[in-house]
Design an enzyme around this catalytic site. Structure first.
Site, PDB file in Angstrom:
ATOM      1  N   GLU A 105       0.863  -1.185   0.000  1.00  0.00           N
ATOM      2  CA  GLU A 105       0.000   0.000   0.000  1.00  0.00           C
ATOM      3  C   GLU A 105       0.896   1.230   0.000  1.00  0.00           C
ATOM      4  O   GLU A 105       1.793   1.365   0.825  1.00  0.00           O
ATOM      5  CB  GLU A 105      -0.985   0.009   1.183  1.00  0.00           C
ATOM      6  N   ASP A 147      -3.087   8.674  11.553  1.00  0.00           N
ATOM      7  CA  ASP A 147      -1.723   8.170  11.667  1.00  0.00           C
ATOM      8  C   ASP A 147      -1.013   8.653  12.916  1.00  0.00           C
ATOM      9  O   ASP A 147      -1.315   9.715  13.450  1.00  0.00           O
ATOM     10  CB  ASP A 147      -0.925   8.571  10.416  1.00  0.00           C
TER      11      ASP A 147
END
Ligand SMILES: Cc1ncc(COP(=O)(O)O)c(C=O)c1O
Lengths: 256, 412
Positions: A50, A61
């Site tokens: 990915e 994140d």
């Protein structure tokens, strides 16, 4: 080949009990380093990659990937450059590549235009953590039209009903976030985690990828038999920071 | 696509672009908010709390000297500075605090720019007995130091945020990162009418108390409705608060004033709607007009006022802007200092740097209006928190001397 059949074939044919998916932040530390890292990953048996297109507000994140996003943008990475790089990677390597990014990147580019170009490039799936099905009407219609698998995320907070709902929208596989929180921290593989994975398994027919905090052979061993894909994210980004791209090959080779 | 009927949408703006891990949390929050909003006793409880713990209703002050000075419209100032903790932020925070009690959570987190929302949240947490963590961009920690001090003294943990542009948007990201880790016991007290649904609706509802009061007060004092209402717009909560008192009356013109920074052509501003630099985007959980580049990366914004220094704007205001119901203008840093100076000298009132933006635009227009007309300026907060920034901007010699001596005394 469609992503889920690719995964099923890989799991059966190559007699691999678990597949590996790795995560790259495009442009961090540079596309040249990304190129070397991907080459090492593929050479050492990574099954899917990915590629994260950096976004200035990577809400889901943790610190390592946040910093990677930020520095890639500061160093001038553009969506255009990411797409061109992706085109080069899909041509060079026989494994499936996915895009991971936040919805604004697609939205600003033009969602349909983005799908069209990703299809041309040969991208197999999209992971968009800030796009729930409730907001994705256009996105999900286009993913069928352009045959790019929308990969939905299960979380430990997802109820069985919600998992079944998400499965209706997901294709290829489901990404199970191993714990609450953002990327980067360790995950405790305890009985709670096992129960969570059993709930995931019971509520979808799609292959299960498990990510967040997977960083060692022990982790991958632990997941073998419980999940179909182990996702290595922050660990390789750190490894490249600390030891350079050349360290990635041996690390990946030692995971399985 | 017509999203008019989708919950959480205002025209094409708004929505809830949230990660899956928060889905359940938002379901619960939506339920709790729906129930509270439908329960008249809840609003009563809120009003009574604001009347006893804060200073509601806040006064509407007729600024006679300023009115005379400009020789036009009668200028009225809605005094949100007289709220406990010194800004309108207290309205939203106390309301959400009551909601947190209903939900049975024990910890609150918040982002803050100017520090007013952080101080208000820390205050609410102290009163209600919640643990409290405040996320604040490192740049804002520097420029709003007095508020950092008070938050810590009130028992909150202040976390300086060093990612991104180190301002409000980054503090919001960090607060979300905390929330996705600890949603079970924690409520995120969003400080403005932005973010994913139901926050814009919820914050606008609590802030509507400003407009409800102002609508009655102006009628009582001036006999009629005002011609125009001015409010500064960061995320848009004080503006939505006062505007809601007048939205139904098309004769009242509503004016939102954004941060013009160093000028709209300088690229150093935070005008999402008044400038041409904004474009539609999806970030921080909602869809609105953002200051972003052609790739969708958020840009650095600039304002002398930390509370207006933000890339996005309320989806409700984006819709009202599109419908042309609210007019948008911008005030530069320099204009803000001049308006602040004048307001202090003429009225003995010290507006926050954020609020002073609204004064700038009102001052530009008051003189062109007749003395039989009234305008209201929403004074969202008091300027005490800005003492370092204002003293610096005025290049005040005696203040500098004081700081120098303090530095020596601390062995710097
Ligand atoms: C005094 C004051 N006014 C205005 C604002 C801007 O916020 P909003 O546009 O949500 O009212 C702030 C934000 O920190 C503030 O502290």
């Amino acid at each position: 080949m469609e992503l889920s059949s690719h995964i099923k074939t890989a799991l059966a044919d190559r007699d691999r009990k678990i597949l590996l998916m790795t995560h790259i932040v495009l442009g961090y530390p540079s596309l040249e380093t990304n190129r070397q890292v991907i080459e090492q990953m593929v050479a050492n048996g990574v099954d899917l990659i990915e590629m994260q297109i950096p976004f200035s507000e990577p809400m889901a994140d943790g610190p390592v990937i946040v910093k990677a996003n930020q520095e890639a943008i500061e160093h001038g990475i553009t969506v255009r450059a990411c797409l061109d790089f992706a085109r080069e990677m899909t041509a060079a390597h026989p494994i499936p590549f996915l895009f991971m990014t936040y919805y604004n990147i697609l939205f600003k580019f033009g969602v349909e235009k983005f799908f069209r170009e990703a299809q041309e490039i040969g991208i197999k799936g999209f992971i968009i953590p800030d796009l729930p099905p409730e907001e994705g009407e256009e996105f999900f219609a286009l993913s069928s039209e352009y045959d790019i698998a929308p990969i939905l995320i299960f979380a430990p907070t997802s109820t069985p009903e919600r998992m079944r709902e998400l499965t209706r929208y997901s294709r290829g596989f489901v990404y199970c976030a191993a714990r609450k929180g953002v990327t980067g921290r360790q995950t405790d593989f305890d009985e709670g985690f096992n129960a969570y994975l059993r709930t995931c398994r019971a509520n979808t027919d799609l292959p299960l990828a498990v990510g967040f905090g997977i960083s060692s052979r022990e982790d991958v061993d632990y997941l073998t038999g419980k999940a179909d894909i182990a996702v290595i994210g922050t660990r390789t980004i750190r490894l490249v920071e600390e030891q350079g791209a050349a360290a990635v090959g041996p690390f990946i080779a030692g995971l399985r | 696509m017509n999203k008019a009927n989708k919950p959480g949408y205002y025209g094409e703006w708004g929505g809830a672009f949230i990660p899956e891990v928060l889905y359940q949390t938002f379901c619960e929050l939506n339920d709790a908010f729906r129930q509270a909003k439908a329960d008249p006793a809840f609003w009563q409880q809120y009003v009574s709390l604001m009347g006893t713990y804060s200073c509601r209703p806040t006064p509407l002050t007729h600024a006679e000297n300023l009115s005379r000075h400009f020789g036009g419209a009668q200028i009225y100032i809605k005094r949100e500075d007289l709220n406990h903790t010194g800004a309108h932020k207290a309205n939203n925070v106390m309301g959400q605090g009551l909601l947190v009690k209903r939900m049975g959570k024990t910890r609150v987190i918040a982002e803050t720019g100017a520090g007013q929302h952080g101080v208000a949240t820390a205050t609410m947490a102290a009163k209600f007995g919640f643990a409290c963590t405040i996320y604040m961009g490192e740049e804002d920690v520097q420029r709003q130091r007095p508020n950092v001090f008070w938050m810590e003294k009130l028992g909150a943990t202040v976390v300086p945020v060093t990612s991104g542009s180190k301002t409000l948007k980054d503090a919001i990201n960090e607060a979300f990162r905390d929330w996705v880790t600890r949603m079970d016991d924690t409520h995120y007290v969003m400080g403005t009418v932005c973010g994913p649904h139901p926050f814009p609706e919820m914050v606008a509802w609590f802030q509507s108390i400003i407009g409800r009061e102002a609508c009655g007060q102006i009628k009582q004092q001036f006999g009629r409705q005002p011609s125009r209402v001015y409010a500064c717009v960061g995320g848009g909560s004080n503006a939505m608060g006062i505007f809601q008192g007048f939205l139904d009356n098309p004769a009242v013109e509503l004016v939102g004033v954004e941060a013009g920074g160093k000028g709209l052509d300088s690229g150093m501003h935070a005008s999402r709607l008044a400038a041409r630099d904004g474009s539609a985007g999806v970030a921080q959980g909602y869809k609105t007009m953002f200051l972003q580049n052609s790739d969708g990366q958020m840009m650095d914004t600039h304002s002398v006022a930390a509370g207006l220094d933000y890339v996005g704007v309320s989806p409700i205001l984006a819709d009202l802007w599109q419908q042309k119901r609210v007019r948008f203008a911008a005030a530069t840093d320099a204009e803000v200092m001049a308006a602040l100076d004048l307001t202090m000298k003429k009225e003995g009132i010290i507006p926050a740097l954020e609020s002073a933006h609204a004064f700038v635009q009102a001052f530009k227009e008051a003189g062109e209006m007749g003395p039989d007309e009234a305008i209201i300026i929403n004074m969202s907060g008091r300027g005490d928190k800005d003492i370092f920034t204002i003293a610096h901007a005025f290049d005040d010699p005696s203040w500098k001397e004081f700081i120098r001596k303090k530095g020596i005394a601390y062995g710097a």
